[in-house]
Enzyme design. Structure first.
Site, mmCIF file in Angstrom:
data_model
loop_
_atom_site.group_PDB
_atom_site.id
_atom_site.type_symbol
_atom_site.label_atom_id
_atom_site.label_comp_id
_atom_site.label_asym_id
_atom_site.label_seq_id
_atom_site.Cartn_x
_atom_site.Cartn_y
_atom_site.Cartn_z
ATOM 1 N N THR A 256 -2.047 43.183 -65.480
ATOM 2 C CA THR A 256 -1.658 43.396 -64.087
ATOM 3 C C THR A 256 -2.517 42.525 -63.186
ATOM 4 O O THR A 256 -3.721 42.377 -63.400
ATOM 5 C CB THR A 256 -1.808 44.878 -63.682
ATOM 6 O OG1 THR A 256 -0.871 45.660 -64.437
ATOM 7 C CG2 THR A 256 -1.512 45.084 -62.199
ATOM 8 N N PHE A 258 -3.955 41.926 -59.447
ATOM 9 C CA PHE A 258 -4.310 42.653 -58.236
ATOM 10 C C PHE A 258 -4.751 41.656 -57.168
ATOM 11 O O PHE A 258 -5.230 40.567 -57.482
ATOM 12 C CB PHE A 258 -5.443 43.645 -58.504
ATOM 13 C CG PHE A 258 -5.115 44.702 -59.515
ATOM 14 C CD1 PHE A 258 -4.690 45.963 -59.118
ATOM 15 C CD2 PHE A 258 -5.238 44.450 -60.876
ATOM 16 C CE1 PHE A 258 -4.392 46.947 -60.053
ATOM 17 C CE2 PHE A 258 -4.933 45.424 -61.817
ATOM 18 C CZ PHE A 258 -4.504 46.671 -61.401
#
Length: 356
Positions: A256, A258
């Site tokens: 992921t 960010f």
């Protein structure tokens, strides 16, 4: 050399390290004084990444790059705390992947403020209740996080850094595996573990909750009813759950991305990424002409997403990531040309294209 001799040498080195860290802390304090006097931002991601690269190049010993980064992450975290009482807002609650991403970037010495939703993270930074915010933007398996994209339309904040975090979800419970009837987790996690769930718990009820931390809490509180959770090891540790199986995500490289958001833009580093959003005129060929601006100036476009504008039916806003910094001549000229074909062009930020 015997063990006692080796340990005495280690003790001497530890004392030397502490003395050097104290001297470094004194200099860091002076840096903070100068930054406040001159109105400069305390956190400088471009300086941080340059320092880490230089240290890695200088390293001739046994420590691998990962260890050098981890050690200096905490040294720099302590430095940030000395320069200012830094507060980082993040999408909570405590123990989520976003919390772990924030710690990866800022270390353990700064203050953290968990927020209940995406808009509150943006709001805390905009109101200066927090110095920076950390929010997820996309997952390598499930794609873009639409809530984050939508908030950039009206936000005055800039993207000043990014964080790449490998996501390794696990099955956690306070009961044996064979007693599990219901799985709780965040919808993104269910998407990342879809094939594993079908293979291992095809008949289990799947209940979506706001975070993996919330899922872990439910697994603890409702264990007698057959509850279990999918999430990270930090959530399992927080609620005393057993990790029955680790790394259950369908893709081993599940990652992921960010973003760190703040008030001020980031200067060039030589290896940057620029994020923008734009809306096109409602005319045939407008999107093609807009995208040709990047081809014309040989700008690599690494990402494009579209979202409803929420201002007019069937009107869309496009989010794009480009290689380079907005101050680079080619990028600047491409953005100027883009503006000729759009009703809106907004620079979200240029920042180091690195995520550790």
């Amino acid at each position: 050399m015997n063990l006692d001799d080796i340990r005495r040498q280690i003790d001497t080195i530890d004392q030397d390290l502490l003395d050097l860290l104290s001297r470094r802390a004194d200099l860091v304090h002076e840096v903070g004084v100068v930054k406040k006097r001159d109105g400069l931002q305390i956190y400088a991601p471009e300086r941080e990444e340059a320092l880490l690269r230089r240290l890695i190049e200088m390293n001739k010993g046994r420590l691998p790059e990962k260890s050098i980064r981890a050690i200096y992450r905490e040294i720099m975290s302590a430095a940030l705390a000395l320069e200012d009482d830094l507060t980082i807002a993040y999408l909570g609650p405590e123990g989520t992947w976003t919390h772990q991403a924030a710690i990866k970037k800022f270390g353990h010495s700064v203050n953290y403020s968990a927020q209940p939703n995406f808009s509150d993270v943006f709001d805390q930074v905009a109101r200066r209740a927090a110095n920076y915010g950390v929010v997820p933007i996309e997952n390598s398996t499930e794609g873009a996080v639409s809530h984050t994209l939508d908030l950039f339309v009206d936000s005055p904040l800039h993207i000043c850094a990014q964080i790449l975090l490998r996501i390794e979800n696990g099955l956690m419970a306070a009961i044996p595996r064979e007693q599990i009837k219901t799985l709780y987790s965040h919808p993104q996690v269910f998407g990342q573990c879809r094939a594993w769930i079908l293979r291992n718990f095809p008949n289990a009820d799947l209940v979506e909750v706001s975070s993996t931390t919330k899922a872990a809490q439910i697994a603890k509180d409702q264990a007698a009813q057959g509850a279990a959770a999918l999430g990270g090891p930090l959530a399992a540790e927080m609620y005393g759950l057993t990790l029955l199986e680790e790394s259950i995500q369908d893709r081993a490289t599940n990652t992921t991305r960010f973003l760190v958001i703040g008030e001020k833009p980031c200067p060039p580093t030589g290896n940057d990424r620029t994020s923008i959003l734009f809306a096109i005129h409602d005319r045939p060929g407008s999107l093609v002409k807009a995208l040709q601006a990047f081809d014309q100036f040989h700008i690599n476009m690494s990402k494009i997403e579209s979202r409803p504008s929420k201002r007019k039916d069937w009107e869309y806003i496009f989010y794009v990531d480009l290689a380079g910094h907005c101050d680079d001549t080619k990028v600047s000229e491409a953005l100027e040309e883009l503006g000729n074909h759009c009703s809106l062009v907004k620079l979200l930020g240029s920042y180091p294209d690195a995520g550790e």
